[in-house]
Structures are given as structure tokens and as C-alpha cells.
Design a protein around this motif. Structure first.
Motif, short mmCIF file in Angstrom:
data_model
loop_
_atom_site.label_atom_id
_atom_site.label_comp_id
_atom_site.label_asym_id
_atom_site.label_seq_id
_atom_site.Cartn_x
_atom_site.Cartn_y
_atom_site.Cartn_z
N GLY A 124 0.83 -1.15 -0.01
CA GLY A 124 0.00 -0.26 0.10
C GLY A 124 0.95 1.25 -0.19
N GLY A 125 1.97 1.27 -0.59
CA GLY A 125 2.83 2.37 -0.62
C GLY A 125 3.61 2.61 0.62
N ARG A 126 3.83 1.88 1.60
CA ARG A 126 4.30 1.97 3.12
C ARG A 126 5.58 1.39 3.12
NH1 ARG A 126 -1.06 2.56 7.07
NH2 ARG A 126 -2.15 4.27 5.65
N LEU A 127 6.34 1.11 2.16
CA LEU A 127 7.75 0.56 2.36
C LEU A 127 8.60 1.77 2.38
CD1 LEU A 127 9.60 -1.81 2.29
CD2 LEU A 127 9.87 -1.39 -0.19
N LEU A 128 9.24 1.86 3.64
CA LEU A 128 10.47 2.99 3.94
C LEU A 128 11.53 2.34 3.41
CD1 LEU A 128 11.26 5.44 5.19
CD2 LEU A 128 11.51 4.02 7.20
N VAL A 129 12.43 3.08 2.34
CA VAL A 129 13.47 2.64 1.91
C VAL A 129 14.54 3.58 2.23
CG1 VAL A 129 15.09 2.28 -0.39
CG2 VAL A 129 12.49 1.55 -0.34
N VAL A 130 15.75 3.14 3.02
CA VAL A 130 16.81 3.84 3.62
C VAL A 130 18.07 3.40 3.07
CG1 VAL A 130 15.43 4.37 5.53
CG2 VAL A 130 16.98 2.55 5.82
N LYS A 131 19.13 4.20 3.12
CA LYS A 131 20.31 3.67 2.76
C LYS A 131 21.28 4.01 3.71
CE LYS A 131 23.60 4.67 -1.28
NZ LYS A 131 23.87 5.54 -2.20
N GLY A 132 22.32 2.84 3.71
CA GLY A 132 23.46 3.01 4.62
C GLY A 132 23.89 1.83 5.39
N ASP A 133 24.57 1.65 6.42
CA ASP A 133 24.91 0.81 7.17
C ASP A 133 23.80 0.27 8.05
OD1 ASP A 133 26.02 -1.31 8.83
OD2 ASP A 133 27.77 0.05 9.32
N PRO A 134 23.32 -0.91 7.96
CA PRO A 134 21.96 -1.47 8.87
C PRO A 134 22.30 -1.62 10.30
CG PRO A 134 22.38 -3.02 6.78
CD PRO A 134 23.79 -2.03 6.76
N ALA A 135 23.60 -1.85 10.45
CA ALA A 135 23.70 -1.67 11.85
C ALA A 135 23.59 -0.30 12.83
CB ALA A 135 25.25 -2.08 12.21
N GLU A 136 23.71 0.95 11.87
CA GLU A 136 23.50 2.27 12.24
C GLU A 136 21.80 2.57 12.19
OE1 GLU A 136 25.98 4.88 10.35
OE2 GLU A 136 27.88 3.80 11.31
N ALA A 137 21.16 2.32 10.79
CA ALA A 137 20.23 2.75 10.19
C ALA A 137 19.08 1.85 11.08
CB ALA A 137 19.90 2.31 8.78
N ILE A 138 18.98 0.68 11.19
CA ILE A 138 18.02 -0.11 11.85
C ILE A 138 17.76 0.45 13.35
CG2 ILE A 138 17.08 -2.45 12.59
CD1 ILE A 138 16.66 -1.65 9.55
N PRO A 139 18.91 0.29 14.06
CA PRO A 139 18.66 0.88 15.45
C PRO A 139 18.12 2.17 15.63
CG PRO A 139 20.55 -0.31 15.23
CD PRO A 139 20.10 -0.10 13.99
N LYS A 140 18.51 3.24 14.74
CA LYS A 140 18.10 4.48 14.79
C LYS A 140 16.44 4.47 14.51
CE LYS A 140 22.25 6.86 13.66
NZ LYS A 140 23.06 7.88 12.64
N LEU A 141 16.30 3.83 13.45
CA LEU A 141 14.68 3.55 13.11
C LEU A 141 13.95 2.96 14.07
CD1 LEU A 141 14.62 2.44 9.40
CD2 LEU A 141 13.87 4.51 10.20
N ALA A 142 14.44 1.92 14.83
CA ALA A 142 13.71 1.67 16.07
C ALA A 142 13.60 2.85 17.09
CB ALA A 142 14.64 0.28 16.77
N GLY A 143 14.56 3.53 17.28
CA GLY A 143 14.32 4.66 18.18
C GLY A 143 13.38 5.61 17.81
N ALA A 144 13.56 5.95 16.46
CA ALA A 144 12.52 6.92 15.99
C ALA A 144 10.93 6.34 15.98
CB ALA A 144 12.84 7.17 14.47
N VAL A 145 10.59 5.23 15.93
CA VAL A 145 9.32 4.65 16.05
C VAL A 145 8.98 4.09 17.25
CG1 VAL A 145 9.39 4.46 13.54
CG2 VAL A 145 9.54 2.49 14.96
N GLY A 146 9.97 3.85 18.24
CA GLY A 146 9.39 3.33 19.43
C GLY A 146 9.51 1.95 19.25
N ALA A 147 10.06 1.25 18.61
CA ALA A 147 9.92 -0.16 18.16
C ALA A 147 10.60 -0.96 19.46
CB ALA A 147 10.24 -0.52 16.81
#
Length: 459
Positions: free
Chosen positions: A69-92
Motif C-alpha cells: 500500500g505504498g508504505r515501504l520505507l527505503v533508507v540507505k546506509g549501514d544497517p547496524a546504524e540505520a535499523i537501531p536509529k529507526l527503532a528509536g524513531a518509531v519506538g519499536a
């Protein structure tokens, strides 16, 4: 009754670009009321991937995004940095993935898991891109299998789960615009297309291709799968590579015990076997599995480089070999029988290292998959697990005559020989007037076969 689930989880897509048969959806829904769908463009994977694989990925992501439904977030970079930052941003509180079993994937996931742990977030692995996850099948004493046949018996007895009944509606997807901070969204890159005709990307394309194969070719698969002149293979390897379809979906459709379904199941088992070998022996991605072959004499220098280039360009003077190498460039794919033939030719006739050919394949193949590619090459070279005996040297002429009996495959990919009828196309040097624009054989196969055997005996 209260809902004690977390508010948000992350579903991190990697080699599972589909919405059907996604057990990670169920795992995420059990942990949280909604999920953020994420794909990370990882430069460490993209840069060595080759144009064909990058382009197929870039074409697959919009299909996945549409299914979500158009809800895929695409980011770029080192996953070891990007994924934890995303978790913090959305409270996952949890990040859900299918386990990655390759050497880099395992190291990356361990780094991500550690970084998430520092934030008290769990990395949850559910399933893998294989029918049976690597590491699950071992001998009774816990040791890994090194030979295919006993592995295949254990694999069949182990069995595999039924496809999960999921689609995009299984999960309540979070709008990426709701996240507060974290890595910024990036545009899915444009095609980095090679000069090759690539298969259609997307989950529905994969399912349509599979349905057509089952209807038209499955029954005859065992009889015709070695014929590069016939459209008798499934062409599912690229979809399996990216998880656009899962192997258990294919296994569920095979049914019966006929020769065709049995032969196809064996191929899926081989894929799992090679993944298992790489899981237990990650060094085998780059090194001889059998270390005694570290001492075999290999050619190098200018002459060796010239022969490698002739092989890579499809200018060896052996029509079946050249047709296959040109198919690789024309379709970013090669028929499996011909993969074995060209590998044998490079290692046994040209005396060049298998890893040089394996690297060339990974640069050009749209379905380039590390376990299958590296261990397929080691099989042909005689250096791997369950390897072809080193004294088995494929004859490049008889391979063509046997599996392309009328020469149709050669004439399609080697236009210089298009005017030669029948099986005579496999030995154009025997014609009264050989084609002027096609090279003579660069080696004497009989002499080089003996040279390969001599080098083996010297071990």
C-alpha cells in the motif's frame, strides 16, 4: 481484554521481497499492533552485486511497495546504524527478519543485534530463504553433512513447513511519514541495467512463471532439464535468490512422486545443501573446501589472462562453450548444464582457478547466489564437498552434441555459425571452409585433459 502487545515493530525486508507466505508477518503482528516496513540499501551488498542483480532488486522494490500500500520505507546506509536509529524513531521494541545465512549477512545481523540490544530492542529471526534453514540438518553426532546424498535423505525426512497464509493485510502497516527522526527515506534507485534481457520482476511475475512451468514442463523436467536448446527449466532461480517466492511454495505445488517432481525437489534440496555447507564452512566461499587442492598448479600471467578473456567473451572456438558465455551476457543467466560445462573448461582445459570464474559469474548473473554459485564451481573443479572427481573432465564438443543435438542453442547465441546445419555446428573446424569470422579452438582438449590429470596426480 487488554492488548498487551507493543505499539510498533519493524519488519526488515532483505531476501524476502514478497507478501505471500511471510511468517515474519505473523511474528510481528503477535508482538506489536502495527509495523514499519523497511528495506535498507546496503552499499556493502550493492557495490559488488553487478548491474543485473542491482537492477532486478531496484525493479522488485516498487512491486513490494505497491503490495504494502505504498508504505515501504527505503533508507540507505549501514544497517547496524540505520535499523537501531529507526527503532528509536518509531519506538519499536522488536525488529523482525528472516535469518540470513551468508558470511556477510551473519556478521551484519550480529552487529545489528548488538546495536539493538543496547537500546533494549530484540532482533527476531523467523524462517530463512530456504526450505530448511541451514544448521538445522546434521548427522546424529551433530556434525555437518559433507556429501549430498545422505544430506538429501535427512532433508526429506526432516520435512518443511506448509506455506504461511499471509498477505499484506496480515499486518497493520505504519505510514513511514509518521516516524519521528531516524534515517531519511530515499528514492528507489533507477535501473542500472546491463546489456541483457532480464526477467520480469515482482511477486506476481514469479508466481505466473512458476504456474506456467508446472503446467507446461514439470512432467518432462527430468528428461529435458539438461537441454539448453529447450525452454524446459523453471527460471525460478532469480526469484528464489531475492525471496520473491519461497521454496516451500514451490514444494507445495510439486505433488506426486513422478520423475519430474522428484527431480525438481532434488534441485531445491541441492540449494539447501550448498547453503548448509556455507553455514558450517564459511571459508568455502573463497577457498578450496578440500585443502589438498591448494597445492595444485594453476596458470597465471599474460597467456592465462588472454585465455580467460577469450572464455569470458565466448571466443574459445568451442561452440557450446561460447554459446553459453554469450548467453550469460545476453540474459544475465545461463542454463545449469552449461554452467557445469564452462566451469569444467575454465578449470580443466585452461587450468585457471575456479574462484576466478565464480567471481565472473557473480558479476554478471542476475540470479547470482553465493552458496549455489561457489559450490557449483567447486563441484565442477573437483575441490568441494561431494565434488565431481577431478578426473571427470567435460568434453566441450560432446557436451554440445549430447545436449544440443541439432545445434539450435549454438546457432542462437553464436551467429557466426548460424549457417551451419545440424550437429556439424559443434565442430566447425572440420568443415571444408570453416567460418572466417569464428576463431579456431584456443586449446587442444585432449592434450589439456591429460595435462589436468597430470597436475592432479602430482598432488
Amino acid at each position: 481484554m487488554s492488548d498487551e502487545r507493543d505499539d510498533t515493530a519493524i519488519v526488515w525486508f532483505r531476501r524476502d521481497l514478497r507478501v505471500r507466505d511471510q511468517p515474519i508477518f505473523d511474528a510481528a503482528a503477535a508482538r506489536a499492533r502495527r509495523s514499519l516496513a523497511v528495506f535498507v540499501l546496503d552499499p556493502r551488498l550493492l557495490e559488488p552485486a553487478g548491474k543485473a542483480r542491482r537492477t532486478f532488486l531496484y525493479r522488485s522494490l516498487p512491486d513490494l511497495d505497491a503490495a504494502l500500500g505504498g508504505r515501504l520505507l527505503v533508507v540507505k546506509g549501514d544497517p547496524a546504524e540505520a535499523i537501531p536509529k529507526l527503532a528509536g524513531a518509531v519506538g519499536a521494541r522488536s525488529v523482525h527478519v528472516a535469518a540470513d545465512v551468508g558470511p556477510y549477512g551473519r556478521q551484519r545481523d550480529e552487529a545489528v543485534e548488538k546495536a539493538l540490544g543496547d537500546r533494549d530492542v530484540e532482533l527476531v529471526r523467523t524462517g530463512s530463504p530456504y526450505a530448511v534453514a541451514p544448521g538445522r540438518i546434521t548427522k546424529s553426532d551433530g556434525e555437518p553433512y559433507k556429501v549430498y546424498t545422505p544430506f538429501s535423505r535427512a532433508w526429506a525426512q526432516h520435512g518443511w513447513r506448509e506455506p504461511a497464509d499471509t498477505d499484506a493485510a496480515t499486518v497493520d502497516w505504519m505510514d513511514p511519514g509518521e516516524k519521528d527522526g531516524g534515517p531519511r527515506a530515499v528514492k528507489i534507485p533507477d535501473d542500472d541495467a546491463p546489456d541483457a534481457e532480464l526477467p520480469t520482476a515482482g511477486e506476481q511475475a514469479a508466481l505466473d512463471q512458476w504456474a506456467a512451468f508446472v503446467d507446461e514442463h514439470l512432467t518432462d523436467y527430468d528428461d529435458l532439464r539438461n537441454r539448453p536448446d529447450r525452454p524446459a527449466t523453471s527460471r525460478m532461480s532469480v526469484y528464489l535468490k531475492y525471496g520473491v517466492v519461497h521454496p516451500r511454495t514451490l514444494l507445495a505445488d510439486l505433488g506426486g512422486s513422478g520423475k519430474g517432481p522428484t527431480s525438481y525437489r532434488n534441485e531445491i534440496c541441492f540449494r539447501d545443501f550448498y547453503a548448509s555447507v556455507l553455514w558450517f564452512f564459511p571459508r568455502s566461499a573463497r577457498e578450496n573446501f578440500d585443502p589438498k587442492f591448494d597445492r595444485i598448479t594453476l596458470d597465471s600471467g599474460k597467456s592465462a589472462d588472454e585465455k580467460f578473456r577469450a572464455w569470458a567473451d565466448g571466443r574459445t572456438g568451442f561452440p557450446a562453450i561460447d554459446a553459453a558465455m554469450r548467453q550469460l551476457r545476453g540474459e544475465a543467466w545461463m542454463h545449469n548444464r552449461m554452467r557445469m560445462a564452462v566451469a569444467s573448461f575454465l578449470v580443466k582445459d585452461l587450468h585457471l582457478p575456479w574462484w576466478r570464474g565464480a567471481r565472473h559469474f557473480m558479476e554478471l548473473l542476475v540470479d547470482g547466489d553465493l552458496p549455489s554459485n561457489q559450490h557449483g564451481w567447486q563441484w565442477a573443479a573437483g575441490t568441494g564437498t561431494d565434488a565431481a572427481p577431478y578426473f571427470r573432465v567435460f568434453n566441450p564438443v560432446t557436451q554440445g552434441e549430447r545436449f544440443d543435438p541439432q545445434g539450435d542453442y549454438v546457432r542462437r547465441w553464436v551467429p557466426e555459425l548460424a549457417g551451419i546445419e545440424g550437429k556439424k555446428v559443434h565442430q566447425p573446424w572440420k568443415l571444408a571452409e570453416p567460418p572466417a569470422d569464428y576463431p579456431a579452438p584456443i586449446v587442444d582438449h585432449k592434450a589439456e585433459r591429460q595435462e589436468a590429470l597430470n597436475r592432479f596426480k602430482a598432488l
